[in-house]
Design a protein around this motif. Structure first.
Motif, mmCIF file in Angstrom:
data_model
loop_
_atom_site.group_PDB
_atom_site.id
_atom_site.type_symbol
_atom_site.label_atom_id
_atom_site.label_comp_id
_atom_site.label_asym_id
_atom_site.label_seq_id
_atom_site.Cartn_x
_atom_site.Cartn_y
_atom_site.Cartn_z
ATOM 1 N N PHE A 1 54.533 30.487 51.975
ATOM 2 C CA PHE A 1 55.307 30.465 50.725
ATOM 3 C C PHE A 1 55.423 31.878 50.155
ATOM 4 O O PHE A 1 56.499 32.311 49.738
ATOM 5 C CB PHE A 1 54.628 29.527 49.715
ATOM 6 C CG PHE A 1 55.449 29.285 48.491
ATOM 7 C CD1 PHE A 1 56.334 28.222 48.438
ATOM 8 C CD2 PHE A 1 55.344 30.124 47.394
ATOM 9 C CE1 PHE A 1 57.102 28.001 47.318
ATOM 10 C CE2 PHE A 1 56.122 29.913 46.265
ATOM 11 C CZ PHE A 1 56.996 28.846 46.231
ATOM 12 N N GLY A 2 54.302 32.608 50.171
ATOM 13 C CA GLY A 2 54.322 33.958 49.631
ATOM 14 C C GLY A 2 55.237 34.889 50.413
ATOM 15 O O GLY A 2 56.024 35.635 49.825
ATOM 16 N N LEU A 3 55.183 34.799 51.734
ATOM 17 C CA LEU A 3 56.046 35.658 52.561
ATOM 18 C C LEU A 3 57.510 35.337 52.321
ATOM 19 O O LEU A 3 58.346 36.237 52.188
ATOM 20 C CB LEU A 3 55.723 35.457 54.040
ATOM 21 C CG LEU A 3 54.448 36.093 54.571
ATOM 22 C CD1 LEU A 3 54.360 35.867 56.072
ATOM 23 C CD2 LEU A 3 54.443 37.580 54.273
ATOM 24 N N ALA A 4 57.820 34.040 52.246
ATOM 25 C CA ALA A 4 59.210 33.647 51.966
ATOM 26 C C ALA A 4 59.623 34.195 50.608
ATOM 27 O O ALA A 4 60.752 34.676 50.436
ATOM 28 C CB ALA A 4 59.347 32.132 52.010
ATOM 29 N N GLY A 5 58.681 34.155 49.653
ATOM 30 C CA GLY A 5 58.962 34.704 48.332
ATOM 31 C C GLY A 5 59.266 36.192 48.402
ATOM 32 O O GLY A 5 60.184 36.682 47.744
ATOM 33 N N VAL A 6 58.529 36.916 49.238
ATOM 34 C CA VAL A 6 58.766 38.359 49.396
ATOM 35 C C VAL A 6 60.196 38.610 49.863
ATOM 36 O O VAL A 6 60.905 39.478 49.358
ATOM 37 C CB VAL A 6 57.759 38.950 50.403
ATOM 38 C CG1 VAL A 6 58.203 40.325 50.870
ATOM 39 C CG2 VAL A 6 56.383 39.024 49.770
ATOM 40 N N SER A 7 60.643 37.781 50.802
ATOM 41 C CA SER A 7 61.997 37.966 51.321
ATOM 42 C C SER A 7 63.037 37.613 50.257
ATOM 43 O O SER A 7 64.049 38.292 50.120
ATOM 44 C CB SER A 7 62.195 37.101 52.562
ATOM 45 O OG SER A 7 63.395 37.447 53.184
ATOM 46 N N VAL B 1 58.118 32.877 41.862
ATOM 47 C CA VAL B 1 57.218 32.872 43.018
ATOM 48 C C VAL B 1 55.767 33.082 42.556
ATOM 49 O O VAL B 1 54.853 32.376 42.986
ATOM 50 C CB VAL B 1 57.637 33.961 44.026
ATOM 51 C CG1 VAL B 1 56.579 34.113 45.108
ATOM 52 C CG2 VAL B 1 58.973 33.599 44.660
ATOM 53 N N PHE B 2 55.563 34.020 41.606
ATOM 54 C CA PHE B 2 54.193 34.272 41.150
ATOM 55 C C PHE B 2 53.660 33.131 40.301
ATOM 56 O O PHE B 2 52.459 32.891 40.259
ATOM 57 C CB PHE B 2 54.118 35.605 40.404
ATOM 58 C CG PHE B 2 54.109 36.774 41.344
ATOM 59 C CD1 PHE B 2 53.127 36.877 42.326
ATOM 60 C CD2 PHE B 2 55.088 37.755 41.292
ATOM 61 C CE1 PHE B 2 53.121 37.934 43.221
ATOM 62 C CE2 PHE B 2 55.088 38.810 42.184
ATOM 63 C CZ PHE B 2 54.106 38.903 43.152
ATOM 64 N N LEU B 3 54.562 32.401 39.616
ATOM 65 C CA LEU B 3 54.123 31.220 38.876
ATOM 66 C C LEU B 3 53.416 30.244 39.814
ATOM 67 O O LEU B 3 52.369 29.689 39.487
ATOM 68 C CB LEU B 3 55.337 30.522 38.256
ATOM 69 C CG LEU B 3 55.610 30.767 36.787
ATOM 70 C CD1 LEU B 3 56.889 30.071 36.380
ATOM 71 C CD2 LEU B 3 54.445 30.280 35.955
ATOM 72 N N VAL B 4 54.042 30.041 40.984
ATOM 73 C CA VAL B 4 53.443 29.138 41.966
ATOM 74 C C VAL B 4 52.128 29.714 42.471
ATOM 75 O O VAL B 4 51.110 29.033 42.514
ATOM 76 C CB VAL B 4 54.411 28.904 43.140
ATOM 77 C CG1 VAL B 4 53.741 28.079 44.228
ATOM 78 C CG2 VAL B 4 55.672 28.226 42.658
ATOM 79 N N LEU C 1 58.926 30.479 60.177
ATOM 80 C CA LEU C 1 60.178 30.719 59.453
ATOM 81 C C LEU C 1 60.001 31.871 58.460
ATOM 82 O O LEU C 1 60.855 32.763 58.359
ATOM 83 C CB LEU C 1 60.604 29.445 58.725
ATOM 84 C CG LEU C 1 61.307 28.395 59.584
ATOM 85 C CD1 LEU C 1 61.314 27.039 58.896
ATOM 86 C CD2 LEU C 1 62.740 28.826 59.871
ATOM 87 N N ALA C 2 58.889 31.826 57.724
ATOM 88 C CA ALA C 2 58.658 32.873 56.727
ATOM 89 C C ALA C 2 58.521 34.236 57.385
ATOM 90 O O ALA C 2 59.086 35.230 56.920
ATOM 91 C CB ALA C 2 57.417 32.537 55.909
#
Lengths: 256, 503
Positions: B390-396, B439-442, B469-470
């Motif tokens: 989730f974090g990596l996807a958020g970075v993208s 993203v950071f909320l999550v 995928l991420a």
């Protein structure tokens, strides 16, 4: 004093509502829709007027010129089953997809569990016995007529589907006797045949769905014949399967 | 060689027929095999087009305008490849997600409904990318919409039914509007072939018919692409579906109608692409980015948040319009290819990142019972792989280097500044910040050191699919050059003023 649970529930309900549902001013919405539709109608009328002024043309000439090669005498059939046969093939796919969606909604893969409708009255029963054979005959006639005049698989299939609906209403639906494999096969048959025929031509170094020269009429008739059966079966299945009550969830065990 | 285009449609379609007709207990294995074949074939076609250039196949042997042509250039190849890559991974995820429980029960109906519908949908998506005929594309759009609606309801949940019904009505309205526009185009040009229309429109004078048809087609396809303010159907529809379905709807389905808009706008309507037109869509895109992100921040459920994030990121896609259309200040009249490729590249990076996010949300629901944000406490400890994905996807999605999202934004911001439209660069940066907020909320909840009360381990392999995928959305940033080269193979701009020309 609203509790946390109440607030969560209210928040959930607020999530579920749409702008339309929250709009208290139903009258304003109707006014907006009415004025919008009116303006759209005026614009469309202006466009129509402008298009009427253009010189006539389009592809009519080209379609008629190639009619000899197309293997059928009726230009509409030539467009549907030769020039733009891929569109027709995919329209058959739309019907298959609709049946798939019906099965997904009912969470089942066959129609054997559908509850039967009560038998109709005397008039309905007698009428059905007279009409259904005539409709089957009519479907055959429409199919044959399609080669040289308006008509063809879709009209014939619709008639077959209607005959199926009549049988269903008089609780004589043979469809419940078909197992899932046979039913789905009948629905998907024409779509699959069409694809395989097109593929066969392609493997013989022609284009996809490019009929061998001089044989177009035979292939087209074969496709139309199968398409009529599949269209009839799909319409019939949709009529039977769209039963409003939740018949599948109680009859169908939720296991493999 | 050109038969490959037909195969790209036929392989998934044969898969749909086989899985629907025979539908055995092990239907998922057949479905997965066909998905692998479809996806790898699409990637191979993209490679072949990048090497040898565009492909043309005259269906039925007639050729346009009487018949229908399949035509694929670099843009089609890019979309086919995106579908192939993301499709394979989502198929793998669906295979694992709809797996029977330990006792052999559960998910039976979902499995049987999912595979035929998904393969049919894939085929219709591929058709949309290779067909060159406006009416044939209408059928593709109809098939995509119908399959999408059916996929939402396979879980049988009530909220999914409501959302799917709304999606169906909106989608029908959208495609009818498109069809009306196409009918006018036929009246104007006497052909339905997009390439012929593009050639004719270069000589045609601007007329009322063209403008009305532009409006009808744009609105119809915008509804289906869910561009703000026509996005209202998307969050409930995408969030109430099963996780793999949410992933493929957000990652792939909304992009198909966007692609069609690009084809029509830069092909048939190139004369109507004025600066004002671009700026209007820039404003809509800005509203989508800001509005969608703020809504995402306000959500209390993970899947709704991810769905609103899709609304925002559809905004980025439309931002390529003002960036591609030559602006007043710029000294050249050519389309700006940097802005265009940046937008298209964002499409790929969003497809990868968003499907990773939806799968992560699905894993959360599987193992923690529901997806309320408050419930995510302790997620990082219990589901480290999923949290990482989730974090990596958020970075993208935020557009931090070296992700694919960063490369896309870099090109778009470059295009904005070069053409003197610095305000779109600000929108892009603000959008990235807002993405960071949700993203950071999550992640804030995820890293709270609390032991979740009801925890059930998800399939480890499913976590790895989400992570793959991420990671891909991150590492495509390193291979951007190849993707941009592919986009240039066979220019998408048939009538580019001052640009390179068509065949």
């Amino acid at each position: 004093m609203p509790t946390g649970r109440d607030r969560a529930k209210a928040a959930e309900m607020a999530e579920a509502t749409t702008p339309w549902e929250t709009a208290r001013s139903g009258r304003a919405m109707r006014l907006f829709t009415g004025v919008g539709a009116f303006l759209l109608a005026i614009v469309l009328a202006l466009v129509a007027v402008e298009l009427v002024d253009r010189e006539p043309g389009g592809l009519t000439r080209a379609a008629l010129d190639s009619l000899d090669e197309s293997g059928v005498e009726n230009p509409v059939t030539a467009v549907l089953l030769n020039y733009r046969s891929v569109d027709t093939w995919l329209e058959l796919g739309v019907l298959v997809l609709a049946v798939m969606a019906m099965f997904a909604l009912q969470r089942c893969t066959n129609l054997t569990q559908v509850p039967q409708i009560e038998r109709g009255g005397y008039v309905l029963m007698r009428m059905t016995s007279v009409f259904v054979p005539l409709m089957i005959l009519g479907a055959g006639y429409l199919l044959w007529r399609g080669t040289h005049a308006p008509g063809g698989a879709f009209q014939a299939g619709a008639l077959l589907g209607a005959a199926g609906a009549m049988l269903r209403l008089t609780s004589r639906d043979a469809f419940r006797a078909l197992n899932g494999w046979a039913l789905r096969g009948l629905v998907v048959l024409s779509f699959a045949c069409f694809a395989i025929i097109g593929l066969g031509f392609m493997l013989m170094n022609r284009r996809f769905l490019e009929y061998p020269s001089g044989q177009a009429d035979e292939w087209i008739f074969l496709i139309e014949l199968v398409a009529m059966l599949s269209i009839g079966a799909a319409l019939w299945a949709l009529f039977v399967g769209a039963h409003p009550t939740e018949w599948s969830s109680e009859k169908q065990p939720r296991t493999n | 060689m050109s038969e490959t285009l037909v195969w790209s449609i036929l392989i998934p379609l044969l898969g749909a027929i086989v899985t629907f007709w025979f539908n055995p207990r092990w239907v998922a294995a057949i479905g997965l095999a066909f998905s692998l074949a479809t996806g790898s074939f699409a990637l191979w076609i993209a490679y072949a087009i990048g090497r040898d250039g565009r492909l043309l196949h005259e269906l039925g042997g007639w050729g346009a305008p009487l018949g229908i042509d399949l035509y694929a250039d670099g843009l089609s190849a890019f979309m086919l490849a995106t579908n192939g890559l993301v499709g394979i991974l989502i198929s793998a995820a669906a295979y694992l997600y709809f797996e029977p429980n330990g006792d052999g029960t559960g998910h039976a109906q979902e499995r049987r409904a999912f595979w035929p519908l998904w393969l049919f949908l894939w085929s219709a998506l591929n058709l949309a990318y290779v067909s060159s005929d406006a009416f044939n594309l209408y059928i593709a759009v109809e098939l995509i919409g119908l399959a999408g609606v059916a996929l939402i309801v396979i879980t049988g949940r009530h909220d999914a039914m409501v959302a799917a019904m709304r999606y169906l009505l909106v989608a029908l309205l959208g495609s009818l509007s498109y069809l009306l526009g196409v009918a006018m185009l036929y009246g104007e040009f006497h052909t339905l072939d997009l390439r012929l229309m593009a050639e004719l429109s270069a000589e045609a004078e601007s007329s009322l018919v063209l403008w009305v048809s532009l409006a009808l087609i744009s609105v119809g396809l915008m509804v289906k692409t869910a561009l703000f303010p026509l996005h209202f159907w998307l969050p409930p529809a995408h969030s109430s579906a099963a996780a793999p379905v949410s992933a493929l709807l957000s990652a792939l389905v909304v992009k198909a109608t966007f692609y069609l808009l690009l084809r029509l706008w830069f092909g048939v309507f190139s004369d109507q692409m004025t600066v004002t037109f671009g700026q209007v869509f820039g404003v809509l895109a800005t509203m989508a980015i800001i509005g969608g992100s703020v809504q995402a921040i306000l959500q209390r459920r993970l899947k709704m948040m991810v769905a609103y994030s899709t609304v925002a990121h559809i905004g980025y896609l439309f931002l390529l319009l003002p960036l591609t259309i030559p602006f007043r200040g710029s000294d050249t009249a050519a389309w700006n290819f940097d802005g265009f490729s940046g937008g298209i590249y964002h499409l790929l990076s969003h497809a990868l990142a968003k499907s990773a996010m939806f799968l992560a949300a699905g894993i959360v629901i599987m193992s923690m019972g529901n997806d309320r944000l408050r419930n995510l406490r302790g997620m990082a400890h219990q589901l480290p792989l999923t949290t990482f994905a989730f974090g990596l996807a958020g970075v993208s999605l935020m557009g931090l280097p070296p992700s694919g999202g960063f490369v896309a934004k870099w090109f778009m911001i470059n295009a904005a500044i070069e053409s003197g439209q610095w305000w779109w660069a600000i929108v892009l940066l603000v959008g990235g910040l807002l993405t960071a907020v949700y993203v950071f909320l999550v992640l804030r909840y995820a890293f709270l050191p609390v032991h979740p009360p009801h925890f059930r381990s998800p399939p480890r392999r499913l976590e790895f699919v989400a992570l793959t995928l991420a990671l891909l959305s991150l590492v495509i940033g390193f291979r951007a050059v190849e993707a941009f080269d592919l986009l240039e193979a066979g220019t998408p701009f048939l009538n580019a003023p001052g640009g390179s020309e068509g065949p």
